[in-house]
Each structure stands twice: as C-alpha cells, then as structure tokens.
Design a protein around this motif. Sequence first.
Motif, PDB file in Angstrom:
ATOM      1  N   MET A  73      49.751  49.796  44.050  1.00 20.89           N
ATOM      2  CA  MET A  73      50.430  48.498  44.101  1.00 20.89           C
ATOM      3  C   MET A  73      51.405  48.424  45.280  1.00 20.89           C
ATOM      4  O   MET A  73      51.496  47.379  45.930  1.00 20.89           O
ATOM      5  CB  MET A  73      51.135  48.244  42.756  1.00 20.89           C
ATOM      6  CG  MET A  73      51.536  46.828  42.554  1.00 20.89           C
ATOM      7  SD  MET A  73      50.092  45.750  42.463  1.00 20.89           S
ATOM      8  CE  MET A  73      50.870  44.193  42.271  1.00 20.89           C
ATOM      9  N   ASP A 120      52.992  45.932  34.208  1.00 23.23           N
ATOM     10  CA  ASP A 120      53.631  46.624  35.326  1.00 23.23           C
ATOM     11  C   ASP A 120      53.223  46.067  36.686  1.00 23.23           C
ATOM     12  O   ASP A 120      54.060  45.906  37.578  1.00 23.23           O
ATOM     13  CB  ASP A 120      53.333  48.125  35.270  1.00 23.23           C
ATOM     14  CG  ASP A 120      53.998  48.817  34.088  1.00 23.23           C
ATOM     15  OD1 ASP A 120      54.933  48.230  33.480  1.00 23.23           O
ATOM     16  OD2 ASP A 120      53.575  49.945  33.759  1.00 23.23           O
ATOM     17  N   ASP A 121      51.937  45.761  36.865  1.00 27.86           N
ATOM     18  CA  ASP A 121      51.464  45.202  38.137  1.00 27.86           C
ATOM     19  C   ASP A 121      52.117  43.859  38.427  1.00 27.86           C
ATOM     20  O   ASP A 121      52.592  43.605  39.540  1.00 27.86           O
ATOM     21  CB  ASP A 121      49.947  44.981  38.108  1.00 27.86           C
ATOM     22  CG  ASP A 121      49.116  46.245  38.149  1.00 27.86           C
ATOM     23  OD1 ASP A 121      49.676  47.338  38.409  1.00 27.86           O
ATOM     24  OD2 ASP A 121      47.890  46.129  37.923  1.00 27.86           O
ATOM     25  N   PHE A 170      54.748  42.784  41.384  1.00 28.23           N
ATOM     26  CA  PHE A 170      54.421  41.689  42.295  1.00 28.23           C
ATOM     27  C   PHE A 170      55.547  40.655  42.334  1.00 28.23           C
ATOM     28  O   PHE A 170      56.028  40.289  43.405  1.00 28.23           O
ATOM     29  CB  PHE A 170      53.100  41.015  41.892  1.00 28.23           C
ATOM     30  CG  PHE A 170      52.793  39.798  42.714  1.00 28.23           C
ATOM     31  CD1 PHE A 170      52.234  39.936  43.976  1.00 28.23           C
ATOM     32  CD2 PHE A 170      53.086  38.533  42.250  1.00 28.23           C
ATOM     33  CE1 PHE A 170      51.971  38.814  44.755  1.00 28.23           C
ATOM     34  CE2 PHE A 170      52.823  37.404  43.008  1.00 28.23           C
ATOM     35  CZ  PHE A 170      52.264  37.547  44.273  1.00 28.23           C
ATOM     36  N   ALA A 173      47.410  46.592  31.076  1.00 32.22           N
ATOM     37  CA  ALA A 173      47.044  45.615  32.097  1.00 32.22           C
ATOM     38  C   ALA A 173      46.283  44.448  31.463  1.00 32.22           C
ATOM     39  O   ALA A 173      45.479  44.629  30.560  1.00 32.22           O
ATOM     40  CB  ALA A 173      46.188  46.284  33.160  1.00 32.22           C
ATOM     41  N   SER A 202      42.556  44.201  35.957  1.00 31.35           N
ATOM     42  CA  SER A 202      44.017  44.201  36.123  1.00 31.35           C
ATOM     43  C   SER A 202      44.387  43.380  37.345  1.00 31.35           C
ATOM     44  O   SER A 202      43.535  43.082  38.194  1.00 31.35           O
ATOM     45  CB  SER A 202      44.527  45.636  36.318  1.00 31.35           C
ATOM     46  OG  SER A 202      44.065  46.142  37.566  1.00 31.35           O
ATOM     47  N   SER A 231      46.264  44.428  39.817  1.00 36.72           N
ATOM     48  CA  SER A 231      46.128  45.246  41.029  1.00 36.72           C
ATOM     49  C   SER A 231      44.670  45.303  41.487  1.00 36.72           C
ATOM     50  O   SER A 231      44.399  45.238  42.690  1.00 36.72           O
ATOM     51  CB  SER A 231      46.715  46.643  40.846  1.00 36.72           C
ATOM     52  OG  SER A 231      46.084  47.328  39.799  1.00 36.72           O
ATOM     53  N   GLU A 232      43.716  45.399  40.553  1.00 34.57           N
ATOM     54  CA  GLU A 232      42.307  45.362  40.944  1.00 34.57           C
ATOM     55  C   GLU A 232      41.975  44.020  41.582  1.00 34.57           C
ATOM     56  O   GLU A 232      41.306  43.952  42.620  1.00 34.57           O
ATOM     57  CB  GLU A 232      41.395  45.602  39.743  1.00 34.57           C
ATOM     58  CG  GLU A 232      39.918  45.519  40.114  1.00 34.57           C
ATOM     59  CD  GLU A 232      38.979  45.495  38.920  1.00 34.57           C
ATOM     60  OE1 GLU A 232      37.842  45.014  39.098  1.00 34.57           O
ATOM     61  OE2 GLU A 232      39.369  45.937  37.815  1.00 34.57           O
ATOM     62  N   GLU A 287      43.543  43.879  45.109  1.00 34.30           N
ATOM     63  CA  GLU A 287      42.826  44.722  46.061  1.00 34.30           C
ATOM     64  C   GLU A 287      41.513  44.069  46.489  1.00 34.30           C
ATOM     65  O   GLU A 287      41.186  44.011  47.676  1.00 34.30           O
ATOM     66  CB  GLU A 287      42.554  46.096  45.459  1.00 34.30           C
ATOM     67  CG  GLU A 287      41.852  47.024  46.422  1.00 34.30           C
ATOM     68  CD  GLU A 287      41.752  48.449  45.904  1.00 34.30           C
ATOM     69  OE1 GLU A 287      41.257  49.292  46.678  1.00 34.30           O
ATOM     70  OE2 GLU A 287      42.155  48.728  44.763  1.00 34.30           O
TER      71      GLU A 287
END
Length: 152
Positions: free
Chosen positions: A3, A38-39, A43, A111, A132, A134-135, A138
Amino acid sequence: MAMERLLAEISRAHFPRPPATLEEVAAFEARAGWRLDDDLRAFYLHCNGAELFEPSPESNYSILPLAKVHRARVVMRGRDEDSAGPPSWYALVDCQDSDYVLLDVAGGRGAYPLLDGWHETYPHRCRRIAASFSEFLERALDSEDPLFWLRK
C-alpha cells in the motif's frame, strides 16, 4: 505491491486530494456504521480521494472523498430501500456515465471486496473485480487508464 508504494505512486503521477483528518475518518465511520479496513484507512489518511491518470471530469477512476461515499442504492437508484440494492454496497469509485466501483462491507472484517457497479445491470449482476482495495488500486494503476475489468 504494498500500500505504501501504491500511495507514493498516486502522489507522484496522479491527482490526489489533501488527506482526510482522523476526525473526518471517525465522522464517516459513525455515519456509515462500519469501519474502514486497513487499506482504505491508509488511503484516506494519505488522500481524501483521487483521480487516476486524468483530472476530473475526464478521469475513468475517480476515487470518491469520504463525504461522497454513500450506499450504492442511493447513488445509483436514488432511494435507500432494499429493492434498489443491498444496504452493504457503497459507491467508492466514479467511473463516468453512471458507472461505479462498489465496496461490499457485508463481511465486516478484513479487506472488503470491490464490485463492478455497471448501471445497466445494477443491482442484479455486480461481479467481484478485486478482493481488496489494494488489489483494486494496483490493477487500476497498472491499467494505464482503461477499466481493467473490462479487458478481454
């Protein structure tokens, strides 16, 4: 990609908004009735929304600020009732033309998965596009702008 590196990339080459404060995060969580994972917390404390690749209004990926994250059924159908979609789906990313990426907070822990909120089939067919945030981030950053889940 971690992240931290994703957030650094957003700051380096995209269009982030100023960070949310801890008070704004707490106010959002109280209003929404669920906690950011958390992600998402990382952010929003880094930037309270962002456009990827192009500034607004041209961006295919406009990650909404906390103040604009609402139930998908309200955003997409204008009413907060079960016939307009599940109460656990929230509009997170505006993809233009009344299409959104949705966050499904039904699990309540860990997530949250993200869904394709295509306005033509919402709420009946909203397929998972990332496990998630983050996925999702990305894959979006790797897309070079086209919506990655629409590629064949």
